[in-house]
Design a protein around this motif. Structure first.
Motif, PDB file in Angstrom:
ATOM      1  N   ILE A  89      41.975  27.187  34.550  1.00 53.53           N
ATOM      2  CA  ILE A  89      40.605  27.458  34.982  1.00 53.53           C
ATOM      3  C   ILE A  89      40.679  27.832  36.425  1.00 53.53           C
ATOM      4  CG2 ILE A  89      38.196  26.800  34.969  1.00 53.53           C
ATOM      5  CD1 ILE A  89      38.943  24.971  32.426  1.00 53.53           C
ATOM      6  N   ALA A  90      40.150  28.837  36.945  1.00 52.39           N
ATOM      7  CA  ALA A  90      40.066  29.310  38.308  1.00 52.39           C
ATOM      8  C   ALA A  90      38.837  28.325  38.918  1.00 52.39           C
ATOM      9  CB  ALA A  90      39.851  30.522  38.864  1.00 52.39           C
ATOM     10  N   ALA A  91      38.696  28.523  40.344  1.00 51.35           N
ATOM     11  CA  ALA A  91      37.315  27.824  40.921  1.00 51.35           C
ATOM     12  C   ALA A  91      36.266  28.390  40.609  1.00 51.35           C
ATOM     13  CB  ALA A  91      37.732  27.688  42.504  1.00 51.35           C
ATOM     14  N   ASP A  92      36.040  29.864  40.233  1.00 54.34           N
ATOM     15  CA  ASP A  92      34.858  30.194  39.741  1.00 54.34           C
ATOM     16  C   ASP A  92      34.589  30.383  38.269  1.00 54.34           C
ATOM     17  OD1 ASP A  92      36.705  31.891  38.416  1.00 54.34           O
ATOM     18  OD2 ASP A  92      35.988  33.634  39.680  1.00 54.34           O
ATOM     19  N   GLY A  93      35.460  29.439  37.781  1.00 49.72           N
ATOM     20  CA  GLY A  93      35.097  29.168  36.143  1.00 49.72           C
ATOM     21  C   GLY A  93      35.836  30.340  35.437  1.00 49.72           C
ATOM     22  N   THR A  94      36.702  31.085  35.733  1.00 44.58           N
ATOM     23  CA  THR A  94      37.364  32.226  34.995  1.00 44.58           C
ATOM     24  C   THR A  94      38.582  31.548  34.268  1.00 44.58           C
ATOM     25  OG1 THR A  94      36.678  33.998  36.549  1.00 44.58           O
ATOM     26  CG2 THR A  94      38.578  34.303  35.077  1.00 44.58           C
ATOM     27  N   ILE A  95      38.702  32.026  32.855  1.00 47.53           N
ATOM     28  CA  ILE A  95      39.798  31.185  32.336  1.00 47.53           C
ATOM     29  C   ILE A  95      40.999  32.098  32.163  1.00 47.53           C
ATOM     30  CG2 ILE A  95      40.370  29.961  30.014  1.00 47.53           C
ATOM     31  CD1 ILE A  95      36.783  30.742  30.662  1.00 47.53           C
ATOM     32  N   TYR A  96      42.160  31.650  32.497  1.00 42.47           N
ATOM     33  CA  TYR A  96      43.242  32.659  32.090  1.00 42.47           C
ATOM     34  C   TYR A  96      43.941  32.111  31.106  1.00 42.47           C
ATOM     35  CZ  TYR A  96      41.869  34.317  36.902  1.00 42.47           C
ATOM     36  OH  TYR A  96      41.178  34.605  37.982  1.00 42.47           O
ATOM     37  N   VAL A  97      44.417  33.004  30.461  1.00 39.25           N
ATOM     38  CA  VAL A  97      45.378  32.468  29.054  1.00 39.25           C
ATOM     39  C   VAL A  97      45.997  33.484  28.486  1.00 39.25           C
ATOM     40  CG1 VAL A  97      43.610  32.718  27.346  1.00 39.25           C
ATOM     41  CG2 VAL A  97      45.170  30.940  26.946  1.00 39.25           C
ATOM     42  N   GLY A  98      47.335  32.967  28.262  1.00 40.03           N
ATOM     43  CA  GLY A  98      48.208  34.206  27.447  1.00 40.03           C
ATOM     44  C   GLY A  98      48.283  34.157  25.969  1.00 40.03           C
ATOM     45  N   ALA A 115      46.633  39.308  40.862  1.00 43.77           N
ATOM     46  CA  ALA A 115      45.547  39.191  41.669  1.00 43.77           C
ATOM     47  C   ALA A 115      44.276  38.681  40.718  1.00 43.77           C
ATOM     48  CB  ALA A 115      45.147  40.278  42.457  1.00 43.77           C
ATOM     49  N   PRO A 116      43.357  38.127  41.232  1.00 45.31           N
ATOM     50  CA  PRO A 116      42.165  37.614  40.635  1.00 45.31           C
ATOM     51  C   PRO A 116      41.407  38.953  39.752  1.00 45.31           C
ATOM     52  CG  PRO A 116      42.174  36.624  42.683  1.00 45.31           C
ATOM     53  CD  PRO A 116      43.222  37.351  42.688  1.00 45.31           C
ATOM     54  N   THR A 117      41.473  39.940  40.674  1.00 43.48           N
ATOM     55  CA  THR A 117      40.824  41.097  40.013  1.00 43.48           C
ATOM     56  C   THR A 117      41.826  42.007  38.742  1.00 43.48           C
ATOM     57  OG1 THR A 117      41.725  42.533  41.948  1.00 43.48           O
ATOM     58  CG2 THR A 117      39.712  41.820  42.036  1.00 43.48           C
ATOM     59  N   GLY A 118      43.135  41.309  38.550  1.00 41.21           N
ATOM     60  CA  GLY A 118      43.703  41.968  37.314  1.00 41.21           C
ATOM     61  C   GLY A 118      44.872  42.798  37.744  1.00 41.21           C
ATOM     62  N   GLN A 119      45.211  42.988  39.078  1.00 37.46           N
ATOM     63  CA  GLN A 119      46.066  44.018  39.488  1.00 37.46           C
ATOM     64  C   GLN A 119      47.580  43.105  39.628  1.00 37.46           C
ATOM     65  OE1 GLN A 119      43.158  44.068  41.193  1.00 37.46           O
ATOM     66  NE2 GLN A 119      42.698  45.851  40.204  1.00 37.46           N
ATOM     67  N   VAL A 120      48.609  43.696  39.211  1.00 32.85           N
ATOM     68  CA  VAL A 120      49.883  43.070  39.296  1.00 32.85           C
ATOM     69  C   VAL A 120      50.300  43.124  40.708  1.00 32.85           C
ATOM     70  CG1 VAL A 120      52.164  43.104  38.653  1.00 32.85           C
ATOM     71  CG2 VAL A 120      50.368  43.262  36.862  1.00 32.85           C
ATOM     72  N   ARG A 121      50.557  41.883  41.456  1.00 39.31           N
ATOM     73  CA  ARG A 121      50.919  42.106  42.765  1.00 39.31           C
ATOM     74  C   ARG A 121      52.447  42.239  43.003  1.00 39.31           C
ATOM     75  NH1 ARG A 121      46.687  37.415  45.264  1.00 39.31           N
ATOM     76  NH2 ARG A 121      45.085  38.995  45.634  1.00 39.31           N
ATOM     77  N   TRP A 122      53.221  41.554  42.130  1.00 41.97           N
ATOM     78  CA  TRP A 122      54.657  41.575  41.806  1.00 41.97           C
ATOM     79  C   TRP A 122      55.085  40.979  40.686  1.00 41.97           C
ATOM     80  CZ3 TRP A 122      56.694  36.885  41.576  1.00 41.97           C
ATOM     81  CH2 TRP A 122      56.186  35.954  42.517  1.00 41.97           C
ATOM     82  N   LYS A 123      56.304  41.270  40.304  1.00 36.22           N
ATOM     83  CA  LYS A 123      56.848  40.357  39.319  1.00 36.22           C
ATOM     84  C   LYS A 123      58.524  40.548  39.656  1.00 36.22           C
ATOM     85  CE  LYS A 123      58.275  44.223  35.772  1.00 36.22           C
ATOM     86  NZ  LYS A 123      58.385  44.508  34.439  1.00 36.22           N
ATOM     87  N   ALA A 155      46.149  28.559  45.469  1.00 31.26           N
ATOM     88  CA  ALA A 155      44.933  28.260  46.503  1.00 31.26           C
ATOM     89  C   ALA A 155      44.285  29.608  46.814  1.00 31.26           C
ATOM     90  CB  ALA A 155      45.290  27.342  47.840  1.00 31.26           C
ATOM     91  N   ASP A 156      44.970  30.763  47.125  1.00 33.79           N
ATOM     92  CA  ASP A 156      44.210  32.064  47.452  1.00 33.79           C
ATOM     93  C   ASP A 156      44.038  32.842  46.109  1.00 33.79           C
ATOM     94  OD1 ASP A 156      46.820  32.803  46.240  1.00 33.79           O
ATOM     95  OD2 ASP A 156      47.357  33.970  47.962  1.00 33.79           O
ATOM     96  N   GLY A 157      43.975  32.168  44.941  1.00 34.65           N
ATOM     97  CA  GLY A 157      43.667  32.676  43.837  1.00 34.65           C
ATOM     98  C   GLY A 157      44.673  33.712  42.891  1.00 34.65           C
ATOM     99  N   THR A 158      45.679  33.765  43.138  1.00 33.55           N
ATOM    100  CA  THR A 158      46.730  34.515  42.990  1.00 33.55           C
ATOM    101  C   THR A 158      47.315  33.516  41.512  1.00 33.55           C
ATOM    102  OG1 THR A 158      47.858  35.299  44.774  1.00 33.55           O
ATOM    103  CG2 THR A 158      49.021  35.329  43.086  1.00 33.55           C
ATOM    104  N   ILE A 159      47.376  34.494  40.508  1.00 36.31           N
ATOM    105  CA  ILE A 159      47.738  33.916  39.045  1.00 36.31           C
ATOM    106  C   ILE A 159      49.313  34.158  38.900  1.00 36.31           C
ATOM    107  CG2 ILE A 159      47.094  33.851  36.595  1.00 36.31           C
ATOM    108  CD1 ILE A 159      44.627  35.512  38.476  1.00 36.31           C
ATOM    109  N   TYR A 160      49.968  32.997  38.434  1.00 36.92           N
ATOM    110  CA  TYR A 160      51.385  33.321  38.341  1.00 36.92           C
ATOM    111  C   TYR A 160      51.636  32.855  36.710  1.00 36.92           C
ATOM    112  CZ  TYR A 160      52.009  33.192  43.316  1.00 36.92           C
ATOM    113  OH  TYR A 160      51.674  33.272  44.624  1.00 36.92           O
ATOM    114  N   VAL A 161      52.414  33.605  36.122  1.00 40.20           N
ATOM    115  CA  VAL A 161      52.489  33.558  34.426  1.00 40.20           C
ATOM    116  C   VAL A 161      53.922  34.116  34.413  1.00 40.20           C
ATOM    117  CG1 VAL A 161      51.448  35.673  33.726  1.00 40.20           C
ATOM    118  CG2 VAL A 161      51.482  33.690  32.510  1.00 40.20           C
TER     119      VAL A 161
END
Length: 421
Positions: free
Chosen positions: A282-291, A341-349, A324-330
């Protein structure tokens, strides 16, 4: 992109603990009965309220509770952000010690406030070690454990097992209580016998409530009594995450992510295209990320609306971590770890040599740590550069724990707990 079903679901009523009420209808709407006290689950401030154990109303689930917060659990905190307690080394660390734990480790090590390291093993043991690697004790369960131990502020360790029990163990390694979840036959075979397995790590709320999966989503008071249960059609292997407003999120093998209110009633479900064994974050803004086993990482709003999903080349079984900057790692079973990115763009893999089941961890200096089934632990800079890797003699499907002094504790299929610095 996904259908959202909203429906009411039954749950067991909270057990009354003091005078005032015995059921929700004793309270003036919109209040509900929590342990004998009428409380407002939606106070005017906008936070969700819940009574603490014992007489009288307690703090709201998102508010600060008296005393220190829980020190260690899956994902590092109740929201499962994945942030570790110390920095990761910039160069490859050296092994300080290694200790046998009798069987493969599928749940991550955790560290108590006094530095004690806890790890659960497939040999049915919960082990405690000093920071120097000396064994303190072994607590025996009656079946293997896949669980990440959770350590409460009072030092109690909570851990689940395939014997369908949630255990509460004292800091001295003695049984405080155990609670059987569900009514499955643990001696049988197949999906029905494993429905009640307590696989995921327990999550501890600020009022001490323990949240865990099994044959549903369970909330348990710190004294070992059931607070509520939301029954689900299939097994819940996902470790529940707890939002600041008291909402509980957990995935299920019926292909859905469930949102459950502090009163144990289902708020909504979002259906994906496969089993949801991953733990939500769960992100700071309440968004839930789940695989999901549908190969996608889903971003879902607290209202149950799908914001976006990123499709990978394989199932996502591990949880996501949020920097802390909102980047999601999975990680994905397609052998890669993704930065999104929190907007859904893949920054790298970054590609590994085999599948990634582990949940990434984010060190206090921003380094990302993730294990893989190529028997290596990877350390990755926030920009995606590989910093170093460590080789083991078994798969690493767990997340390292990091002490405040930077010591890494790693466990996996080689049936050992390792310390690096």
């Amino acid at each position: 992109m996904a259908a959202v079903a909203v429906a009411a679901a039954g749950c067991s009523a909270p057990e009354p603990r003091s005078v005032g009420c015995s059921k929700d209808t004793d309270c003036k709407d919109p209040r509900v009965c929590e342990r004998g006290v009428c409380v407002n689950p939606h106070p005017p401030t906008g936070g969700a309220g819940s009574a603490a154990p014992g007489p009288g109303p307690g703090p709201a689930p998102g508010a600060a509770a008296p005393g220190p917060p829980p020190f260690a659990m899956f994902g590092g905190d109740a929201r499962h952000t994945g942030r570790r307690g110390g920095p990761a080394p910039r160069a490859q660390p050296t092994e300080q010690w290694s200790a046998a734990v009798g069987g493969a480790v599928a749940g991550s090590p955790t560290i108590g406030s006094d530095g004690t390291v806890y790890v659960a093993s497939h040999d049915g043991g919960l082990y405690a070690f000093t920071p120097a690697g000396a064994p303190k004790w072994r607590f025996a369960m009656t079946d293997r454990s896949w669980s990440t131990p959770a350590v409460a502020a009072d030092g109690t360790i909570y851990v689940g097992s395939d014997d369908d029990q949630l255990y509460a163990v004292t800091a001295a390694g003695k049984l405080r209580w155990k609670l059987r979840l569900g009514d499955c036959d643990p001696r049988g075979f197949g999906p029905e016998s494993s429905r009640c397995d307590v696989d995921g790590g327990p999550t501890i709320g600020p009022d001490g409530t323990i949240y865990v999966g099994g044959d549903g989503i369970h909330a348990i008071w710190p004294d070992g009594t059931l607070r509520w249960k939301l029954a689900t059609p299939e097994h819940v292997a996902s470790t529940p995450a707890l939002a600041d407003d008291g909402t509980v999120y957990a995935g299920c093998q019926d292909d859905a992510l469930y949102a459950v209110g502090p009163d144990g009633k289902k708020r909504w479900e979002v259906r994906t295209g496969g089993d949801v064994d991953a733990a939500p974050a769960i992100a700071a803004d309440g968004t839930i990320y789940v695989g999901s086993d549908d190969h996608a990482l889903w971003a879902i709003t607290p209202a149950g609306q799908v914001s976006w999903k990123v499709v990978t080349g394989g199932e996502i079984r591990g949880g996501a971590a949020i920097a802390a900057d909102g980047t999601i790692y999975v990680g994905s079973l397609d052998r890669a770890v993704y930065a999104i990115a929190p907007t859904g763009q893949v920054r790298w893999k970054l590609a590994a040599a085999d599948k990634i089941v582990a949940t990434p961890g984010v060190a206090s200096n921003g380094t990302v740590l993730v294990g893989a089934e190529d028997e290596h632990l990877y350390a990755i800079a926030p920009d995606g550069a590989l910093l170093w890797l460590l080789a083991f003699s078994g798969d690493i499907d767990t997340t390292p724990a990091i002490a405040r002094d930077g010591t890494l504790y790693v466990a996996g299929d080689d049936a050992h707990l390792h310390a690096f610095k």
